[in-house]
Design a protein around this motif. Structure first.
Motif, PDB file in Angstrom:
ATOM      1  N   LEU A   4       4.798   8.691  -3.185  1.00 53.33           N
ATOM      2  CA  LEU A   4       6.204   8.619  -2.823  1.00 53.33           C
ATOM      3  C   LEU A   4       7.111   8.289  -3.995  1.00 53.33           C
ATOM      4  O   LEU A   4       8.255   8.699  -4.024  1.00 53.33           O
ATOM      5  N   ARG A   5       6.602   7.526  -4.930  1.00 51.94           N
ATOM      6  CA  ARG A   5       7.524   7.008  -5.934  1.00 51.94           C
ATOM      7  C   ARG A   5       7.453   7.734  -7.269  1.00 51.94           C
ATOM      8  O   ARG A   5       8.306   7.572  -8.109  1.00 51.94           O
ATOM      9  N   ALA A   6       6.375   8.485  -7.502  1.00 56.68           N
ATOM     10  CA  ALA A   6       6.198   9.085  -8.815  1.00 56.68           C
ATOM     11  C   ALA A   6       7.054  10.325  -8.984  1.00 56.68           C
ATOM     12  O   ALA A   6       6.918  11.263  -8.246  1.00 56.68           O
ATOM     13  N   LEU A   7       7.931  10.317  -9.971  1.00 63.89           N
ATOM     14  CA  LEU A   7       8.737  11.492 -10.276  1.00 63.89           C
ATOM     15  C   LEU A   7       8.244  12.162 -11.543  1.00 63.89           C
ATOM     16  O   LEU A   7       8.733  13.195 -11.946  1.00 63.89           O
ATOM     17  N   ARG A   8       7.252  11.568 -12.173  1.00 58.82           N
ATOM     18  CA  ARG A   8       6.628  12.127 -13.368  1.00 58.82           C
ATOM     19  C   ARG A   8       5.228  11.536 -13.434  1.00 58.82           C
ATOM     20  O   ARG A   8       4.901  10.617 -12.698  1.00 58.82           O
ATOM     21  N   ALA A 231       8.237  -0.627   8.658  1.00 58.44           N
ATOM     22  CA  ALA A 231       7.755  -1.967   8.322  1.00 58.44           C
ATOM     23  C   ALA A 231       6.925  -1.942   7.043  1.00 58.44           C
ATOM     24  O   ALA A 231       6.981  -2.871   6.221  1.00 58.44           O
ATOM     25  N   LEU A 232       6.157  -0.866   6.865  1.00 57.21           N
ATOM     26  CA  LEU A 232       5.326  -0.726   5.672  1.00 57.21           C
ATOM     27  C   LEU A 232       6.179  -0.689   4.407  1.00 57.21           C
ATOM     28  O   LEU A 232       5.831  -1.303   3.391  1.00 57.21           O
ATOM     29  N   ARG A 233       7.301   0.008   4.479  1.00 56.16           N
ATOM     30  CA  ARG A 233       8.195   0.065   3.309  1.00 56.16           C
ATOM     31  C   ARG A 233       8.726  -1.325   2.961  1.00 56.16           C
ATOM     32  O   ARG A 233       8.861  -1.675   1.779  1.00 56.16           O
ATOM     33  N   ALA A 234       9.029  -2.128   3.983  1.00 50.45           N
ATOM     34  CA  ALA A 234       9.511  -3.486   3.724  1.00 50.45           C
ATOM     35  C   ALA A 234       8.432  -4.314   3.032  1.00 50.45           C
ATOM     36  O   ALA A 234       8.714  -5.088   2.110  1.00 50.45           O
ATOM     37  N   LEU A 235       7.182  -4.153   3.473  1.00 53.74           N
ATOM     38  CA  LEU A 235       6.073  -4.872   2.837  1.00 53.74           C
ATOM     39  C   LEU A 235       5.875  -4.409   1.396  1.00 53.74           C
ATOM     40  O   LEU A 235       5.683  -5.224   0.491  1.00 53.74           O
ATOM     41  N   ASP A 236       5.934  -3.096   1.191  1.00 60.95           N
ATOM     42  CA  ASP A 236       5.742  -2.548  -0.155  1.00 60.95           C
ATOM     43  C   ASP A 236       6.795  -3.067  -1.133  1.00 60.95           C
ATOM     44  O   ASP A 236       6.510  -3.351  -2.284  1.00 60.95           O
ATOM     45  N   HIS A 237       8.030  -3.152  -0.646  1.00 57.08           N
ATOM     46  CA  HIS A 237       9.124  -3.588  -1.517  1.00 57.08           C
ATOM     47  C   HIS A 237       9.194  -5.097  -1.664  1.00 57.08           C
ATOM     48  O   HIS A 237       9.954  -5.607  -2.489  1.00 57.08           O
ATOM     49  N   GLY A 238       8.424  -5.814  -0.843  1.00 60.65           N
ATOM     50  CA  GLY A 238       8.409  -7.258  -0.925  1.00 60.65           C
ATOM     51  C   GLY A 238       9.680  -7.924  -0.444  1.00 60.65           C
ATOM     52  O   GLY A 238       9.936  -9.091  -0.759  1.00 60.65           O
ATOM     53  N   ALA A 247      10.563  -9.165  13.275  1.00 62.09           N
ATOM     54  CA  ALA A 247      11.885  -9.247  13.896  1.00 62.09           C
ATOM     55  C   ALA A 247      12.791  -8.117  13.450  1.00 62.09           C
ATOM     56  O   ALA A 247      13.513  -7.517  14.263  1.00 62.09           O
ATOM     57  N   GLU A 248      12.759  -7.785  12.182  1.00 59.27           N
ATOM     58  CA  GLU A 248      13.634  -6.762  11.622  1.00 59.27           C
ATOM     59  C   GLU A 248      13.321  -5.373  12.173  1.00 59.27           C
ATOM     60  O   GLU A 248      14.209  -4.526  12.291  1.00 59.27           O
ATOM     61  N   HIS A 249      12.046  -5.127  12.540  1.00 61.43           N
ATOM     62  CA  HIS A 249      11.634  -3.791  12.940  1.00 61.43           C
ATOM     63  C   HIS A 249      11.314  -3.670  14.429  1.00 61.43           C
ATOM     64  O   HIS A 249      10.656  -2.721  14.855  1.00 61.43           O
ATOM     65  N   GLY A 250      11.771  -4.617  15.204  1.00 61.22           N
ATOM     66  CA  GLY A 250      11.735  -4.458  16.647  1.00 61.22           C
ATOM     67  C   GLY A 250      10.447  -4.813  17.350  1.00 61.22           C
ATOM     68  O   GLY A 250      10.245  -4.409  18.504  1.00 61.22           O
ATOM     69  N   TYR A 251       9.562  -5.560  16.700  1.00 58.01           N
ATOM     70  CA  TYR A 251       8.353  -6.014  17.370  1.00 58.01           C
ATOM     71  C   TYR A 251       8.664  -7.266  18.186  1.00 58.01           C
ATOM     72  O   TYR A 251       9.566  -8.037  17.835  1.00 58.01           O
ATOM     73  N   PHE A 252       7.896  -7.486  19.248  1.00 59.03           N
ATOM     74  CA  PHE A 252       8.146  -8.640  20.109  1.00 59.03           C
ATOM     75  C   PHE A 252       8.037  -9.944  19.329  1.00 59.03           C
ATOM     76  O   PHE A 252       8.858 -10.846  19.474  1.00 59.03           O
ATOM     77  N   ARG A 276      -3.979  -1.802  -1.198  1.00 60.78           N
ATOM     78  CA  ARG A 276      -3.211  -0.554  -1.272  1.00 60.78           C
ATOM     79  C   ARG A 276      -3.335   0.080  -2.648  1.00 60.78           C
ATOM     80  O   ARG A 276      -3.498  -0.597  -3.659  1.00 60.78           O
ATOM     81  N   VAL A 277      -3.288   1.393  -2.672  1.00 61.22           N
ATOM     82  CA  VAL A 277      -3.255   2.147  -3.917  1.00 61.22           C
ATOM     83  C   VAL A 277      -1.787   2.419  -4.209  1.00 61.22           C
ATOM     84  O   VAL A 277      -1.146   3.236  -3.534  1.00 61.22           O
ATOM     85  N   VAL A 278      -1.237   1.720  -5.165  1.00 63.15           N
ATOM     86  CA  VAL A 278       0.203   1.716  -5.408  1.00 63.15           C
ATOM     87  C   VAL A 278       0.731   3.124  -5.650  1.00 63.15           C
ATOM     88  O   VAL A 278       0.149   3.899  -6.402  1.00 63.15           O
ATOM     89  N   GLY A 279       1.839   3.455  -4.980  1.00 55.74           N
ATOM     90  CA  GLY A 279       2.475   4.742  -5.154  1.00 55.74           C
ATOM     91  C   GLY A 279       1.957   5.829  -4.241  1.00 55.74           C
ATOM     92  O   GLY A 279       2.375   6.980  -4.333  1.00 55.74           O
ATOM     93  N   THR A 280       1.013   5.492  -3.347  1.00 51.12           N
ATOM     94  CA  THR A 280       0.442   6.475  -2.436  1.00 51.12           C
ATOM     95  C   THR A 280       0.373   5.902  -1.030  1.00 51.12           C
ATOM     96  O   THR A 280       0.726   4.748  -0.791  1.00 51.12           O
ATOM     97  N   ASP A 281      -0.137   6.717  -0.098  1.00 58.50           N
ATOM     98  CA  ASP A 281      -0.397   6.272   1.265  1.00 58.50           C
ATOM     99  C   ASP A 281      -1.845   5.838   1.444  1.00 58.50           C
ATOM    100  O   ASP A 281      -2.325   5.727   2.569  1.00 58.50           O
ATOM    101  N   HIS A 282      -2.560   5.605   0.356  1.00 57.41           N
ATOM    102  CA  HIS A 282      -3.977   5.302   0.418  1.00 57.41           C
ATOM    103  C   HIS A 282      -4.241   3.799   0.329  1.00 57.41           C
ATOM    104  O   HIS A 282      -3.509   3.062  -0.343  1.00 57.41           O
ATOM    105  N   VAL A 283      -5.302   3.374   0.991  1.00 63.48           N
ATOM    106  CA  VAL A 283      -5.758   1.987   0.938  1.00 63.48           C
ATOM    107  C   VAL A 283      -7.246   1.983   0.641  1.00 63.48           C
ATOM    108  O   VAL A 283      -8.025   2.673   1.320  1.00 63.48           O
ATOM    109  N   SER A 284      -7.671   1.247  -0.378  1.00 68.79           N
ATOM    110  CA  SER A 284      -9.084   1.172  -0.739  1.00 68.79           C
ATOM    111  C   SER A 284      -9.882   0.488   0.359  1.00 68.79           C
ATOM    112  O   SER A 284      -9.431  -0.508   0.945  1.00 68.79           O
ATOM    113  N   VAL A 285     -11.051   1.027   0.662  1.00 69.31           N
ATOM    114  CA  VAL A 285     -11.957   0.439   1.645  1.00 69.31           C
ATOM    115  C   VAL A 285     -13.122  -0.166   0.882  1.00 69.31           C
ATOM    116  O   VAL A 285     -13.977   0.545   0.346  1.00 69.31           O
TER     117      VAL A 285
END
Length: 287
Positions: A4-8, A231-238, A247-252, A276-285
């Motif tokens: 998502l973030r890599a432009l080069r 919510a994931l974007r909020a976590l990624d951005h810290g 609360a911000e994303h509508g969970y009970f 998480r693998v930074v800059g991607t949608d991947h998570v190391s297992v």
């Protein structure tokens, strides 16, 4: 599969070397395609990775010699092997893959954006990985050969974009009712699927049929995934943590948020941030 973030080209630490080129297309593709990407090389931190759900379909063309291996769960020993190019249907669980990959190029479609390129209802491949050969025939093999003959990641991105443009053949826009519904589901103030029915004027039956046919998920499942992504974007951005994210994303409450996160990501938020693998949608297992 997604960057998502890599432009080069980006250099990661020695434990994980990734060079990713990302392109966001111009009209008329921009209404259907989120991005087109090319990964030149990749050395993973673990043998397997989860690819998190996005609520949309994706296309991946693997240019290495070996097949792409997809596992049913994290304890599985045997895998489904798919050679060449694949189409991944929309899903509500992570896709578990082997990380022994070479050069790769792919497309992340917007929700509902893949339908013009694949002549079948989106729910026909929901939660599945399908060989592109089964959908495009011999032209899928020809496309992969041309991509393999192209050495530059940026040229591979351009070649794939040109192929999509030829397949589109004309200006195309999402159905107005679908576009309005998709926009409604992105609102943070949304409280129920019924509210989308009221905003769009679509009956529950019509909204369900529309989403299954064009997106591949039910409206409720799509809402779950898109709220999770927000919510994931909020976590990624810290910017937020724990109860504040809930609360911000509508969970009970925070417990609801963690349950939903585990269901959609296969881990807790804390585990996700550590793997998480930074800059991607991947998570190391890590097994």
């Amino acid at each position: 599969m997604r960057a998502l973030r890599a432009l080069r080209p980006v250099q990661e630490p020695p434990a994980r070397v990734t060079r990713i080129t990302v392109h966001r297309p111009s009209p008329p593709l921009d209404g259907l395609v989120e991005l087109i990407w090319a990964a030149d090389s990749y050395v993973a931190q673990a043998e397997r990775e989860r690819v998190l759900p996005s609520g949309a379909q994706s296309l991946v063309v693997h240019l290495g010699n070996g097949p792409l291996r997809v596992f049913t769960d994290e304890d599985a020993i045997d895998a489904t092997e798919v050679s060449g190019a694949i189409v991944c249907g929309a899903r509500v669980t992570p896709l578990l893959i082997d990380t022994a990959l070479g050069p790769t190029v792919g497309v992340e479609f917007k929700p509902g954006g893949a339908r013009p390129f694949f002549d079948l209802p989106a729910d026909a491949i929901t939660g599945r990985v399908v060989s592109l050969d089964a959908l495009w025939g011999a032209s899928a093999h020809s496309l992969r050969e041309r991509l393999m003959e192209t050495s530059s990641p940026r040229d591979r991105v351009r070649l794939l974009e040109d192929n999509l443009l030829r397949r589109l053949a004309r200006s195309f826009e999402l159905d107005a009712a679908l576009r309005l519904s998709l926009d409604a589901f992105e609102g943070r103030d949304l409280t129920s699927v019924g509210e989308v029915n009221r905003r769009t004027g679509l009956s529950p039956k019509r909204l369900l049929a529309l989403f299954r046919d064009e997106v591949g998920l039910s409206p409720k499942a799509f809402w779950r995934v898109r709220r999770f992504r927000s919510a994931l974007r909020a976590l990624d951005h810290g910017t937020l943590r724990g109860a504040a994210v809930a609360a911000e994303h509508g969970y009970f409450d925070q417990a609801h948020f963690v349950r939903e996160f585990r269901s959609l990501a296969g881990s807790t938020p804390r585990e996700y941030l550590a793997a998480r693998v930074v800059g991607t949608d991947h998570v190391s297992v890590r097994r």
